[in-house]
Design a protein around this motif. Structure first.
Motif, PDB file in Angstrom:
ATOM      1  N   SER A 195       0.831  -1.208   0.000  1.00 47.52           N
ATOM      2  CA  SER A 195       0.000   0.000   0.000  1.00 47.52           C
ATOM      3  C   SER A 195       0.864   1.256   0.000  1.00 47.52           C
ATOM      4  O   SER A 195       0.553   2.237  -0.661  1.00 47.52           O
ATOM      5  CB  SER A 195      -0.954   0.007   1.195  1.00 47.52           C
ATOM      6  N   TRP A 234      -9.066   3.035   1.569  1.00 51.81           N
ATOM      7  CA  TRP A 234      -9.460   1.690   1.157  1.00 51.81           C
ATOM      8  C   TRP A 234     -10.950   1.679   0.912  1.00 51.81           C
ATOM      9  O   TRP A 234     -11.681   2.251   1.708  1.00 51.81           O
ATOM     10  CB  TRP A 234      -9.096   0.677   2.238  1.00 51.81           C
ATOM     11  N   PRO A 235     -11.471   1.061  -0.115  1.00 49.03           N
ATOM     12  CA  PRO A 235     -10.720   0.470  -1.223  1.00 49.03           C
ATOM     13  C   PRO A 235     -10.233   1.551  -2.185  1.00 49.03           C
ATOM     14  O   PRO A 235     -10.831   2.614  -2.295  1.00 49.03           O
ATOM     15  CB  PRO A 235     -11.731  -0.453  -1.905  1.00 49.03           C
TER      16      PRO A 235
END
Length: 94
Positions: free
Chosen positions: A52, A60-61
């Motif tokens: 990430s 997120w997402p």
């Protein structure tokens, strides 16, 4: 996605049964990395770069598109991709 599963990487953040279930659901359509965060994975060491972080994901997402040259060409929160779009039924798996 053109090129299929080999052209898609999914990063699942977390651990435990829910992360395992998400990884299993994504496996047919993407290569999957399960990335635990510091709070739930005592094995992470300083200096370890998470997927990430490497892609600059902070929400997120999220969605990241990487060009042929390996550079990020598009990055957005997944919710932004579908804002204003008609709801779509979830894909069915066999």
């Amino acid at each position: 996605m053109p090129g299929g599963r080999d052209r898609v990487l999914a990063v699942v953040k977390g651990s435990g049964p829910i992360a395992d279930d998400l990884a299993e659901l994504l496996a047919p359509v993407a290569r999957v990395v399960v990335e635990a965060d510091e709070a739930n994975d005592p094995t992470l060491r300083p200096g370890v770069v998470l997927a990430s972080e490497a892609f600059g994901i902070v929400r997120w997402p999220s969605y990241v598109e990487v060009g042929e040259d390996g550079r990020i060409v598009n990055r957005d929160a997944a919710a932004d991709l579908f804002s204003g779009a008609e709801p779509q039924p979830a894909p069915q798996t066999v």
